[in-house]
Each structure stands twice: as structure tokens, then as C-alpha cells.
Design a protein around this motif. Structure first.
Motif, PDB file in Angstrom:
ATOM      1  N   LEU A  22       0.666  -1.355   0.241  1.00 32.20           N
ATOM      2  CA  LEU A  22       0.131  -0.038  -0.090  1.00 32.20           C
ATOM      3  C   LEU A  22       0.485   1.441  -0.336  1.00 32.20           C
ATOM      4  O   LEU A  22       0.975   2.194  -0.660  1.00 32.20           O
ATOM      5  N   VAL A  23       2.033   1.422   0.945  1.00 31.21           N
ATOM      6  CA  VAL A  23       2.476   2.714   0.599  1.00 31.21           C
ATOM      7  C   VAL A  23       3.815   2.446  -0.529  1.00 31.21           C
ATOM      8  O   VAL A  23       3.736   4.156  -0.984  1.00 31.21           O
TER       9      VAL A  23
ATOM     10  N   THR B  91       2.203   1.401  -3.172  1.00 30.64           N
ATOM     11  CA  THR B  91       0.811   2.403  -4.788  1.00 30.64           C
ATOM     12  C   THR B  91       0.781   3.757  -4.233  1.00 30.64           C
ATOM     13  O   THR B  91       1.528   4.093  -4.803  1.00 30.64           O
ATOM     14  N   LEU B  92       0.816   4.152  -3.243  1.00 29.78           N
ATOM     15  CA  LEU B  92       0.652   5.688  -2.775  1.00 29.78           C
ATOM     16  C   LEU B  92       1.923   6.857  -3.087  1.00 29.78           C
ATOM     17  O   LEU B  92       1.534   7.364  -3.688  1.00 29.78           O
ATOM     18  N   GLN B  93       3.572   5.765  -2.768  1.00 28.42           N
ATOM     19  CA  GLN B  93       4.622   6.897  -3.170  1.00 28.42           C
ATOM     20  C   GLN B  93       4.262   6.837  -4.870  1.00 28.42           C
ATOM     21  O   GLN B  93       4.415   7.858  -5.197  1.00 28.42           O
TER      22      GLN B  93
ATOM     23  N   LEU C  80       1.969   6.492  -6.887  1.00 23.11           N
ATOM     24  CA  LEU C  80       0.586   7.331  -7.473  1.00 23.11           C
ATOM     25  C   LEU C  80       0.920   8.677  -7.291  1.00 23.11           C
ATOM     26  O   LEU C  80      -0.241   9.741  -7.204  1.00 23.11           O
ATOM     27  N   ASN C  81       1.717   9.478  -6.513  1.00 23.93           N
ATOM     28  CA  ASN C  81       2.625  10.866  -6.411  1.00 23.93           C
ATOM     29  C   ASN C  81       1.402  11.041  -4.720  1.00 23.93           C
ATOM     30  O   ASN C  81       1.265  12.729  -4.437  1.00 23.93           O
ATOM     31  N   VAL C  82       0.872  10.190  -3.998  1.00 25.14           N
ATOM     32  CA  VAL C  82       0.273  10.660  -2.879  1.00 25.14           C
ATOM     33  C   VAL C  82       1.065  10.538  -1.867  1.00 25.14           C
ATOM     34  O   VAL C  82       0.446  11.587  -1.149  1.00 25.14           O
ATOM     35  N   LEU C  83       1.870   9.640  -1.735  1.00 23.30           N
ATOM     36  CA  LEU C  83       2.460   9.713  -0.244  1.00 23.30           C
ATOM     37  C   LEU C  83       3.664  10.080  -0.555  1.00 23.30           C
ATOM     38  O   LEU C  83       4.444   9.468  -1.232  1.00 23.30           O
TER      39      LEU C  83
ATOM     40  N   THR D  20       8.909   8.657  -5.131  1.00 20.61           N
ATOM     41  CA  THR D  20       7.613   9.365  -5.116  1.00 20.61           C
ATOM     42  C   THR D  20       7.014   9.599  -6.360  1.00 20.61           C
ATOM     43  O   THR D  20       8.677  10.389  -7.607  1.00 20.61           O
TER      44      THR D  20
ATOM     45  N   ALA E   3       3.923   2.035  -9.225  1.00 16.02           N
ATOM     46  CA  ALA E   3       2.255   2.420  -9.065  1.00 16.02           C
ATOM     47  C   ALA E   3       2.170   0.604  -9.033  1.00 16.02           C
ATOM     48  O   ALA E   3       0.862   0.506  -9.252  1.00 16.02           O
TER      49      ALA E   3
END
Length: 64
Positions: free
Chosen positions: A17-18, A20-22, A24-27, A33, A39
Motif C-alpha cells: 500500500l505504501v 502504491t501511494l508513493q 501514485l504521488n499521493v505519499l 514518489t 504504482a
């Protein structure tokens, strides 16, 4: 053995999950990132983690 599967699977789920979020530039805050590779790899690792957790749960349910 059951708890090992549960712990490893849960860790893989969180890491996936981390990542994926990185990806997708969310985290932010990492060299990962905004990178498309993470992703794609993140959900794969997260799904593998869910499968391993499922195996751990199922293994515990089979024993009596």
C-alpha cells in the motif's frame, strides 16, 4: 507457522500500500514518489500479502 504467515502477509500488505501511494504521488518524501514502477509493483505485493494472510487464516481454521 500460522502467525508467521499472518505477520508476513500483513507486512507485505502495508508495504504494498505504501509503495502504491508513493508511486501514485499521493505519499511523498521518497525517491519512489511519482515513479510508475512502484504504482505497478505495490498492488502486486499488496495482493500477495492478502493471499498469504488468507492462507494463514485458513491454516488456523483447519486445525482443531
Amino acid at each position: 507457522m500460522r502467525w508467521i504467515l499472518l505477520v508476513v502477509g500483513a507486512l507485505m500488505l502495508v508495504v504494498g500500500l505504501v509503495w502504491t501511494l508513493q508511486g501514485l504521488n499521493v505519499l511523498g518524501g521518497s525517491a519512489m514518489t511519482g515513479q510508475t514502477l512502484w504504482a505497478v509493483v505495490g498492488p502486486i505485493v499488496a495482493i500477495a500479502g492478502v493471499v498469504i494472510v488468507g492462507l494463514g487464516i485458513r491454516r488456523g481454521a483447519v486445525r482443531r
